[in-house]
Design a protein around this motif. Sequence first.
Motif, PDB file in Angstrom:
ATOM      1  N   MET A  17     -60.968  35.539  53.195  1.00 39.81           N
ATOM      2  CA  MET A  17     -60.930  34.329  52.137  1.00 39.81           C
ATOM      3  C   MET A  17     -61.417  33.100  52.876  1.00 39.81           C
ATOM      4  SD  MET A  17     -60.806  35.926  48.960  1.00 39.81           S
ATOM      5  CE  MET A  17     -61.656  34.746  48.273  1.00 39.81           C
ATOM      6  N   ASN A  20     -64.899  34.225  54.372  1.00 38.41           N
ATOM      7  CA  ASN A  20     -66.075  33.803  52.951  1.00 38.41           C
ATOM      8  C   ASN A  20     -65.614  31.904  52.438  1.00 38.41           C
ATOM      9  OD1 ASN A  20     -66.621  34.254  50.132  1.00 38.41           O
ATOM     10  ND2 ASN A  20     -65.402  35.790  49.887  1.00 38.41           N
ATOM     11  N   ALA A  21     -64.806  31.526  52.214  1.00 40.15           N
ATOM     12  CA  ALA A  21     -65.443  30.209  52.403  1.00 40.15           C
ATOM     13  C   ALA A  21     -66.173  28.959  53.493  1.00 40.15           C
ATOM     14  CB  ALA A  21     -63.341  29.254  52.150  1.00 40.15           C
ATOM     15  N   THR A  24     -69.652  30.615  52.810  1.00 38.24           N
ATOM     16  CA  THR A  24     -70.499  29.452  51.451  1.00 38.24           C
ATOM     17  C   THR A  24     -70.920  28.738  51.498  1.00 38.24           C
ATOM     18  OG1 THR A  24     -67.977  30.483  50.034  1.00 38.24           O
ATOM     19  CG2 THR A  24     -69.875  29.800  48.987  1.00 38.24           C
ATOM     20  N   ARG A 322     -61.832  23.475  45.310  1.00 37.70           N
ATOM     21  CA  ARG A 322     -60.863  24.605  44.923  1.00 37.70           C
ATOM     22  C   ARG A 322     -59.867  24.286  44.157  1.00 37.70           C
ATOM     23  NH1 ARG A 322     -61.545  26.949  50.498  1.00 37.70           N
ATOM     24  NH2 ARG A 322     -60.530  29.064  49.812  1.00 37.70           N
ATOM     25  N   ARG A 324     -59.101  24.874  40.749  1.00 35.86           N
ATOM     26  CA  ARG A 324     -58.976  25.962  39.870  1.00 35.86           C
ATOM     27  C   ARG A 324     -58.342  27.314  40.509  1.00 35.86           C
ATOM     28  NH1 ARG A 324     -61.606  26.007  35.114  1.00 35.86           N
ATOM     29  NH2 ARG A 324     -61.333  27.965  33.776  1.00 35.86           N
ATOM     30  N   GLU A 325     -58.904  27.620  41.601  1.00 40.92           N
ATOM     31  CA  GLU A 325     -59.061  28.742  42.729  1.00 40.92           C
ATOM     32  C   GLU A 325     -57.215  29.166  42.969  1.00 40.92           C
ATOM     33  OE1 GLU A 325     -61.200  30.157  46.058  1.00 40.92           O
ATOM     34  OE2 GLU A 325     -59.498  30.257  46.588  1.00 40.92           O
ATOM     35  N   ILE A 328     -55.361  29.500  39.189  1.00 40.09           N
ATOM     36  CA  ILE A 328     -55.604  31.424  39.325  1.00 40.09           C
ATOM     37  C   ILE A 328     -54.550  32.330  40.366  1.00 40.09           C
ATOM     38  CG2 ILE A 328     -57.070  33.091  39.519  1.00 40.09           C
ATOM     39  CD1 ILE A 328     -59.306  31.279  39.146  1.00 40.09           C
ATOM     40  N   ARG A 329     -54.309  32.220  41.845  1.00 44.50           N
ATOM     41  CA  ARG A 329     -54.178  32.191  42.446  1.00 44.50           C
ATOM     42  C   ARG A 329     -52.199  32.419  42.682  1.00 44.50           C
ATOM     43  NH1 ARG A 329     -56.083  34.760  46.983  1.00 44.50           N
ATOM     44  NH2 ARG A 329     -58.476  34.106  47.413  1.00 44.50           N
ATOM     45  N   ARG A 330     -51.479  30.700  42.015  1.00 44.68           N
ATOM     46  CA  ARG A 330     -50.403  30.569  41.376  1.00 44.68           C
ATOM     47  C   ARG A 330     -50.033  31.735  40.202  1.00 44.68           C
ATOM     48  NH1 ARG A 330     -47.151  28.688  43.780  1.00 44.68           N
ATOM     49  NH2 ARG A 330     -46.058  26.585  42.730  1.00 44.68           N
ATOM     50  N   GLN A 342     -53.442  30.354  53.261  1.00 44.34           N
ATOM     51  CA  GLN A 342     -54.575  30.704  53.410  1.00 44.34           C
ATOM     52  C   GLN A 342     -55.316  29.089  53.779  1.00 44.34           C
ATOM     53  OE1 GLN A 342     -55.840  31.203  49.129  1.00 44.34           O
ATOM     54  NE2 GLN A 342     -58.113  30.439  49.524  1.00 44.34           N
ATOM     55  N   PRO A 411     -49.542  24.346  38.743  1.00 50.06           N
ATOM     56  CA  PRO A 411     -50.194  25.135  38.274  1.00 50.06           C
ATOM     57  C   PRO A 411     -50.721  24.804  36.899  1.00 50.06           C
ATOM     58  CG  PRO A 411     -47.940  25.913  39.242  1.00 50.06           C
ATOM     59  CD  PRO A 411     -48.174  24.607  39.102  1.00 50.06           C
ATOM     60  N   ILE A 412     -50.255  24.297  36.191  1.00 50.69           N
ATOM     61  CA  ILE A 412     -50.507  24.467  35.062  1.00 50.69           C
ATOM     62  C   ILE A 412     -51.734  23.170  35.440  1.00 50.69           C
ATOM     63  CG2 ILE A 412     -50.531  23.543  32.636  1.00 50.69           C
ATOM     64  CD1 ILE A 412     -47.887  24.322  33.454  1.00 50.69           C
ATOM     65  N   LEU A 415     -54.901  24.947  36.883  1.00 49.27           N
ATOM     66  CA  LEU A 415     -55.397  25.795  35.786  1.00 49.27           C
ATOM     67  C   LEU A 415     -56.210  25.502  35.328  1.00 49.27           C
ATOM     68  CD1 LEU A 415     -53.319  29.140  35.090  1.00 49.27           C
ATOM     69  CD2 LEU A 415     -55.520  29.211  35.978  1.00 49.27           C
ATOM     70  N   ARG A 416     -56.161  24.234  34.851  1.00 45.91           N
ATOM     71  CA  ARG A 416     -57.395  23.440  33.668  1.00 45.91           C
ATOM     72  C   ARG A 416     -58.298  22.119  34.349  1.00 45.91           C
ATOM     73  NH1 ARG A 416     -52.766  21.327  30.922  1.00 45.91           N
ATOM     74  NH2 ARG A 416     -52.078  23.099  29.522  1.00 45.91           N
TER      75      ARG A 416
END
Lengths: 418, 245
Positions: A17, A20-21, A24, A322, A324-325, A328-330, A342, A411-412, A415-416
């Motif tokens: 990752m 990848n990052a 990008t 990131r 959001r990412e 998601i992972r959490r 990471q 995490p919540i 995610l939003r």
Amino acid sequence: MRSQIQLMAEVREAFGMALNAIGTHKLRSSLTLLGILIGVFSIIVVATAIEALQGNIEKEMSQLGSHTFQVQRFPAIQVEDDMESVEKYLRRKRFYLSTARQLEERSTLAKHVGVTAEVDQGEVFSLYAKTAPTVSYRGMSPSAFETRNLVVAEGRALSETDMESARYVTVLGADLAKKLFPFGSPLGKWVQFRGVKYTVVGVLEAKGSIFGQSQDNFMSVPITTVLNRYGRETSLSIQVQSPSQEAFDDVVEQTRGVLRTLRKTPPGEEDDFEIVSNDSLINQFRSITLAVRAGAGIISSIALVAAGIGIMNIMLVSVTERTREIGIRRAIGAKKRNIMTQFIMEAVVLSEIGGILGVLLGIGAGNLAAAMLLTPPVFPWDWALIGLGVCSVVGVVFGTYPAWKAANLDPIESLRYE
Amino acid sequence: MSLIRIRNLTRHYVMGVETVHALRGVSLDISKGEYIAIMGPSGSGKSTLMNLLGCLDTPNSGSYELNGTNVADMDDNALAEVRNREIGFVFQSFNLLARSDSLHNVELPLIYAGVPYEDRRERARQALANVGLAERMHHKPNELSGGQRQRVAVARALVNDPSIVLADEPTGNLDSRTGEEILSLFEQLSRRGNTIIVVTHEEDVAQHARRIIRIRDGLIAADEVNPNPRAARLVGAAERVPAPA
């Protein structure tokens, strides 16, 4: 076993990752790692150049024969330049030919005792050369050929007879012989120095050049001849050769004792002369280059700290982007630790890419500089590894805060995050 | 024994000087294999309930037993493990990693579960095949349609064989036909014995479930069995979603 597999998988994921990052955001990443690159480059280029030069300088300093040391009034590399210490050396008694002879008589352990004097420099003429090259004019005793590691290529070395009779004969360095006698053998012909003619009896093997400076540009004449022309008070250097490496320290001790007696040095006082060997010269040179390296080290540390701050900055941006990412992972089961890994990994990879490029460019540029001074290329492994190690440390140190921030996002909320 | 056993769960948030009571004491039992819709208007507390059910959040008081373990006062690491093993999330906006292909997205939970590489890849492939995306393993999310993305998300939710699939408005970002596709996928999963909880505010979506729980003002307003759950109307989509193996 299982936890090992897990750790591997996590690290692999983090590494993938990270690449990848970084891939990008190529421009952003390259600008960031430029700082690291410069920091590593500056230390590696200096280390490479010094190492390349060092090999040569050490070779040059190995002009003494094997297991040989030299006794002289002045230290080999004089660091102090204040009048007081210079005067200290100047006040020391000189070494005379008699000193060398007495030393030779009394030292039972030494294999050879040679005497040299570098007294003059000037133009030397021959019938066959259009120009008169400037050379250094050295007085030598026959045994000095052994102690100075000089090998005769043609003709003979200076002999005891030459010395006893103080004859006007000379042995030429290879380069000089070629310059003065371009078309034939110099043996038996004469050269003229300061209006006096000397008959050439031998030519030495070439020793090559260092930094474009020929080591073979000198003429040697019997030491007694030199004393006749330049005065009995001329200060000499004495070289002592030990029969083996094992006996070296004993020979040094004996010589020191004999010289102290001869020079009537009061007991308890330090030696009023310097004992110089190839090793001691090399060590002294190393201590000087160490200071240069330390300077380069300080400069590159400053650059690396600045670069580290750049990395931290970009990592903070990366974490925000990131969010959001991270959410998601959490949500699917990443622990805080995984997120930490990471992002620290990303910082370390970023910094290591800069480090590796810096090392490669530094070694390239250092060798380029060395090549201009005609020295063979080197690869300073130790400095390269230290450099990369420091890069990892920079990555970890400056990546930790952004990574900690990432790991502690809710995490919540993440995610939003839009 | 219930899969989920919730007693008097409360959750409030402090917003400046005001305290918002999102959940005021919810009790609920869910058994294995149920297909449940949690409904409610916005602000009703259904999102809070979902976050608690999904172990993304911890309650202020009350107990929550999942599979016999009390998760109400677990620490962060333990909750992460529970989410990893017991819960599969399906989100409204898919929430896939944009830079990774479908296969990597699906295997992600297995990486954190510590499943060895070969095993992990195989299971991820299988999960993708089960949602009819065997051909799309190496496509990135932006190369997939909305319905396909949501199916990748479902595959990811299922790959670690969780106790519950927790779907938050799973059809919210899809047109009605692809929405039906996803709902039909849920029906199939439910028939296979997966426990599915869909949080939604669309009556239409909720009608597919066999039990509907309505939340209002932080309390359960109604909890009723849906006598005749609606089957997903698959308009020419049946052949696109093969029956799970």
